[in-house]
Design an enzyme around this catalytic site. Structure first.
Site, PDB file in Angstrom:
ATOM      1  N   TYR A  95       6.085   0.473  -6.284  1.00  0.00           N
ATOM      2  CA  TYR A  95       5.862   0.231  -4.849  1.00  0.00           C
ATOM      3  C   TYR A  95       6.824   1.089  -4.009  1.00  0.00           C
ATOM      4  O   TYR A  95       6.412   1.761  -3.049  1.00  0.00           O
ATOM      5  CB  TYR A  95       6.088  -1.256  -4.579  1.00  0.00           C
ATOM      6  CG  TYR A  95       5.826  -1.708  -3.162  1.00  0.00           C
ATOM      7  CD1 TYR A  95       4.528  -1.836  -2.677  1.00  0.00           C
ATOM      8  CD2 TYR A  95       6.882  -2.039  -2.311  1.00  0.00           C
ATOM      9  CE1 TYR A  95       4.295  -2.285  -1.381  1.00  0.00           C
ATOM     10  CE2 TYR A  95       6.655  -2.490  -1.022  1.00  0.00           C
ATOM     11  CZ  TYR A  95       5.361  -2.609  -0.565  1.00  0.00           C
ATOM     12  OH  TYR A  95       5.125  -3.049   0.711  1.00  0.00           O
TER      13      TYR A  95
ATOM     14  N   ILE B  64      -0.840  -8.096   8.109  1.00  0.00           N
ATOM     15  CA  ILE B  64      -0.349  -7.112   9.073  1.00  0.00           C
ATOM     16  C   ILE B  64      -1.516  -6.301   9.652  1.00  0.00           C
ATOM     17  O   ILE B  64      -1.547  -6.010  10.850  1.00  0.00           O
ATOM     18  CB  ILE B  64       0.699  -6.201   8.395  1.00  0.00           C
ATOM     19  CG1 ILE B  64       1.960  -7.020   8.063  1.00  0.00           C
ATOM     20  CG2 ILE B  64       1.039  -4.998   9.267  1.00  0.00           C
ATOM     21  CD1 ILE B  64       3.007  -6.281   7.235  1.00  0.00           C
TER      22      ILE B  64
ATOM     23  N   ALA C 233      11.272  -1.410 -17.140  1.00  0.00           N
ATOM     24  CA  ALA C 233      11.208  -1.466 -18.615  1.00  0.00           C
ATOM     25  C   ALA C 233       9.864  -2.021 -19.079  1.00  0.00           C
ATOM     26  O   ALA C 233       9.431  -1.756 -20.197  1.00  0.00           O
ATOM     27  CB  ALA C 233      12.348  -2.317 -19.145  1.00  0.00           C
TER      28      ALA C 233
ATOM     29  N   LEU D 129       9.641  -5.134 -13.746  1.00  0.00           N
ATOM     30  CA  LEU D 129      10.816  -4.293 -14.021  1.00  0.00           C
ATOM     31  C   LEU D 129      10.328  -3.013 -14.668  1.00  0.00           C
ATOM     32  O   LEU D 129       9.334  -3.020 -15.408  1.00  0.00           O
ATOM     33  CB  LEU D 129      11.772  -5.024 -14.961  1.00  0.00           C
ATOM     34  CG  LEU D 129      12.502  -6.218 -14.338  1.00  0.00           C
ATOM     35  CD1 LEU D 129      13.402  -6.877 -15.370  1.00  0.00           C
ATOM     36  CD2 LEU D 129      13.302  -5.797 -13.113  1.00  0.00           C
TER      37      LEU D 129
HETATM   38  P1  NAD Z   1      -1.848  -8.250   2.529  1.00  0.00           P
HETATM   39  O1  NAD Z   1      -1.950  -8.268   1.042  1.00  0.00           O
HETATM   40  O2  NAD Z   1      -1.767  -9.556   3.250  1.00  0.00           O
HETATM   41  O3  NAD Z   1      -3.070  -7.418   3.140  1.00  0.00           O
HETATM   42  C1  NAD Z   1      -3.437  -6.153   2.638  1.00  0.00           C
HETATM   43  C2  NAD Z   1      -4.887  -5.873   2.999  1.00  0.00           C
HETATM   44  O4  NAD Z   1      -5.212  -4.596   2.427  1.00  0.00           O
HETATM   45  C3  NAD Z   1      -5.845  -6.897   2.399  1.00  0.00           C
HETATM   46  O5  NAD Z   1      -6.788  -7.294   3.378  1.00  0.00           O
HETATM   47  C4  NAD Z   1      -6.515  -6.135   1.271  1.00  0.00           C
HETATM   48  O6  NAD Z   1      -7.847  -6.571   0.976  1.00  0.00           O
HETATM   49  C5  NAD Z   1      -6.488  -4.707   1.789  1.00  0.00           C
HETATM   50  N1  NAD Z   1      -6.588  -3.726   0.703  1.00  0.00           N
HETATM   51  C6  NAD Z   1      -5.893  -3.697  -0.454  1.00  0.00           C
HETATM   52  N2  NAD Z   1      -6.313  -2.673  -1.225  1.00  0.00           N
HETATM   53  C7  NAD Z   1      -7.295  -2.044  -0.524  1.00  0.00           C
HETATM   54  C8  NAD Z   1      -8.114  -0.923  -0.800  1.00  0.00           C
HETATM   55  N3  NAD Z   1      -8.031  -0.257  -1.958  1.00  0.00           N
HETATM   56  N4  NAD Z   1      -9.003  -0.530   0.132  1.00  0.00           N
HETATM   57  C9  NAD Z   1      -9.136  -1.220   1.307  1.00  0.00           C
HETATM   58  N5  NAD Z   1      -8.380  -2.289   1.606  1.00  0.00           N
HETATM   59  C10 NAD Z   1      -7.469  -2.708   0.695  1.00  0.00           C
HETATM   60  O7  NAD Z   1      -0.594  -7.325   2.857  1.00  0.00           O
HETATM   61  P2  NAD Z   1       0.350  -7.281   4.153  1.00  0.00           P
HETATM   62  O8  NAD Z   1       1.573  -8.075   3.867  1.00  0.00           O
HETATM   63  O9  NAD Z   1      -0.436  -7.548   5.368  1.00  0.00           O
HETATM   64  O10 NAD Z   1       0.799  -5.749   4.082  1.00  0.00           O
HETATM   65  C11 NAD Z   1       0.160  -4.708   4.811  1.00  0.00           C
HETATM   66  C12 NAD Z   1       0.932  -3.428   4.600  1.00  0.00           C
HETATM   67  O11 NAD Z   1       2.300  -3.628   4.976  1.00  0.00           O
HETATM   68  C13 NAD Z   1       0.962  -2.950   3.145  1.00  0.00           C
HETATM   69  O12 NAD Z   1       0.905  -1.538   3.127  1.00  0.00           O
HETATM   70  C14 NAD Z   1       2.307  -3.417   2.660  1.00  0.00           C
HETATM   71  O13 NAD Z   1       2.774  -2.647   1.586  1.00  0.00           O
HETATM   72  C15 NAD Z   1       3.158  -3.235   3.903  1.00  0.00           C
HETATM   73  N6  NAD Z   1       4.382  -4.042   3.943  1.00  0.00           N
HETATM   74  C16 NAD Z   1       4.345  -5.396   4.012  1.00  0.00           C
HETATM   75  C17 NAD Z   1       5.539  -6.106   4.062  1.00  0.00           C
HETATM   76  C18 NAD Z   1       5.587  -7.601   4.181  1.00  0.00           C
HETATM   77  O14 NAD Z   1       6.689  -8.158   4.265  1.00  0.00           O
HETATM   78  N7  NAD Z   1       4.461  -8.296   4.197  1.00  0.00           N
HETATM   79  C19 NAD Z   1       6.765  -5.436   4.018  1.00  0.00           C
HETATM   80  C20 NAD Z   1       6.766  -4.047   3.924  1.00  0.00           C
HETATM   81  C21 NAD Z   1       5.565  -3.365   3.911  1.00  0.00           C
END
Ligand code: NAD
Length: 445
Positions: free
Chosen positions: A351, A219, A296, A294
């Site tokens: 989360y 994303i 737990a 989970l």
């Molecule tokens: P992803 O795992 O594909 O990408 C996440 C990116 O964040 C990676 O490039 C990773 O290296 C980077 N990252 C992680 N920890 C980091 C840190 N401490 N410092 C700097 N960079 C860091 O995830 P995604 O699916 O692209 O998700 C992006 C966002 O969207 C997240 O916040 C996720 O919770 C949220 N989200 C995703 C979905 C989904 O369906 N994919 C749904 C709801 C929310």
């Protein structure tokens, strides 16, 4: 790499399509995105409502080149339907539009748009508020009912502001266009007449310096690409181990890469250095992780890791950037939340807690930033096709994909479009909102 879509491929096959039709199974429609659909408004556009607000919106759509009708029986098909209900005084006032609206819904084209425009209940008169509140139920149900990739969304404007407010125009543009393909059943509140129209609506982020965290893939990468197309100057952040991907992307988009962990205190100094004297006009807090278990079996490490990346980093970076006076006057904060933070999700207490925290945080931060013209909002994605969701167990993933009104997963680009929408200088009247990009996920609001 997105995971294979077993059900989606099955219903596209001749046998699967036939079976789905006979059994009444969901058949996901193709959702045109910005590259597939040029026009801002799908025509004919039917604008219903007797108020001067309805006249103004009809005039605006004409300006945008739409073929506008004021009655549904004037046209054979409907591309966009606007229900302008800004002058409701009593619940029975809605009934006047039902016959025409019903005729228009029946003629809605594939990928068509329904938008309600109404007023926010304000506590001044319970009868008026009951009518205003009723619009929400109407639009959310319409979202569930329309088919073939059509969507229904609502804009709710605070009673003291005119429908000509720039953020209303901005929201209309977003919901009418292909940019909102995976946004469905949502009600967006506009509570101020602030914000400025961009010089060029096709380059709304020109001259704006924007930070995107977690930008190397998924994303975050889509957000970076979309913001670059909208004209932003980018500072792209990701972890050291994603350095190659991040540098490649930054080079391609003309942005500046910052290899840093968002949980580390020194990251803010690196962002300020990368901005090179320019105020930071927006930060997209996208970096996020999952450590599902989970409750737990939840260890303290798993709990703390998720809260640190997904929530505490947003608080710390924002506080430090404000302390250093590094933010532009009409700053835009966008936190990436999740529908898990709204409805909860089995195995995701950590989360969901982090994401619910993000939504509460932007709500409070929006109040703090309002005086300077700044805003804070969140985007809550539902099921999006990324590496994160590709790791889900196959049956859970296939079911999760279907559990929304559009019967498919969204694309990273869909989240990126919502982020770009909230980052715009024109979004000044949208404050403390969480915009869901979930195809109207059946769980949560
Ligand atoms: P992803 O795992 O594909 O990408 C996440 C990116 O964040 C990676 O490039 C990773 O290296 C980077 N990252 C992680 N920890 C980091 C840190 N401490 N410092 C700097 N960079 C860091 O995830 P995604 O699916 O692209 O998700 C992006 C966002 O969207 C997240 O916040 C996720 O919770 C949220 N989200 C995703 C979905 C989904 O369906 N994919 C749904 C709801 C929310």
């Amino acid at each position: 790499m997105a995971a294979p879509n077993l059900y989606g491929s099955f219903v596209k096959s001749p046998v699967g399509g036939l079976l789905a039709k006979q059994l009444g199974l969901p058949r996901p429609a193709h959702l045109p995105r910005r590259a597939d659909r040029d026009e801002l408004v799908l025509s004919p556009a039917v604008v219903l409502g007797d108020s001067t607000g309805a006249d103004d919106i009809a005039a605006r759509l004409l300006d945008w080149g739409a073929d506008v009708r004021r009655r549904a029986d004037d046209t054979g098909s409907v591309g966009s339907l606007l229900l302008v209900l800004d002058d409701l005084r009593r619940p029975e006032d809605i009934a006047g539009l039902i016959q025409q609206a019903r005729a228009a819904v029946k003629k809605l084209q594939p990928g068509g748009r329904i938008i309600t425009v109404s007023r926010t209940p304000d506590g001044a008169d319970p009868v008026v508020d009951s009518a205003r509140g009723a619009v929400e139920g109407l639009l959310r149900s319409l979202g569930h009912e329309v088919r073939r990739g059509a969507t229904a969304n609502g804009i709710q404007v605070a009673p003291e502001f005119p429908l000509s407010a720039v953020s209303v125009e901005h929201a209309l543009r977003f919901f009418l266009s292909a940019r909102s393909a995976f946004v469905d059943g949502q009600l967006l509140r506009i509570d101020a007449d602030t914000g400025t129209a961009p010089a060029d609506w096709n380059q709304p982020l020109a001259g704006r310096t924007i930070v995107v965290t977690g930008a190397a893939r998924g994303i975050g990468e889509a957000i970076a690409r979309t913001l670059a197309a909208d004209g932003a100057d980018l500072i792209l952040v990701d972890m050291m181990n994603a350095g190659t991907e991040l540098s490649r992307l930054a080079t391609e988009l003309g942005g500046r890469p910052v290899l840093a962990d968002v949980t580390q205190e020194r990251t803010t100094a690196a962002l300020i250095a990368a901005a090179d004297g320019s105020p930071i006009d927006g930060v997209v807090h996208n970096a996020g992780i999952t450590r599902d278990k989970l409750f737990a079996n939840m260890t303290q490490d798993r709990w703390e890791a998720v809260i640190a990346v997904n929530l505490r980093s947003q608080l710390a970076i924002t506080r430090a950037l404000r302390d250093e006076d590094a933010l532009g006057a009409d700053y835009r904060h966008v936190g990436i939340a999740s529908t898990s933070g709204i409805a909860g999700n089995r195995g995701q207490t950590n989360y969901a807690a982090s994401k619910a925290g993000v939504m509460a945080y932007v709500d409070a931060l929006a109040g703090d930033l309002a005086e300077s013209g700044g805003t804070a909002n969140a985007v809550a994605p539902g099921f999006i096709e990324t590496e994160m969701t590709a790791t889900m167990p196959v049956v859970t993933r296939e079911v999760a994909r279907l559990l929304n009104s559009l019967h498919q997963g969204g694309l990273p680009q869909d989240v990126a479009e919502a982020v770009a929408f909230l980052l715009s200088p024109a979004a000044g009247g949208i404050r403390g909102e969480t915009l869901r990009v979930c195809g109207q996920n059946l769980v949560g609001r």
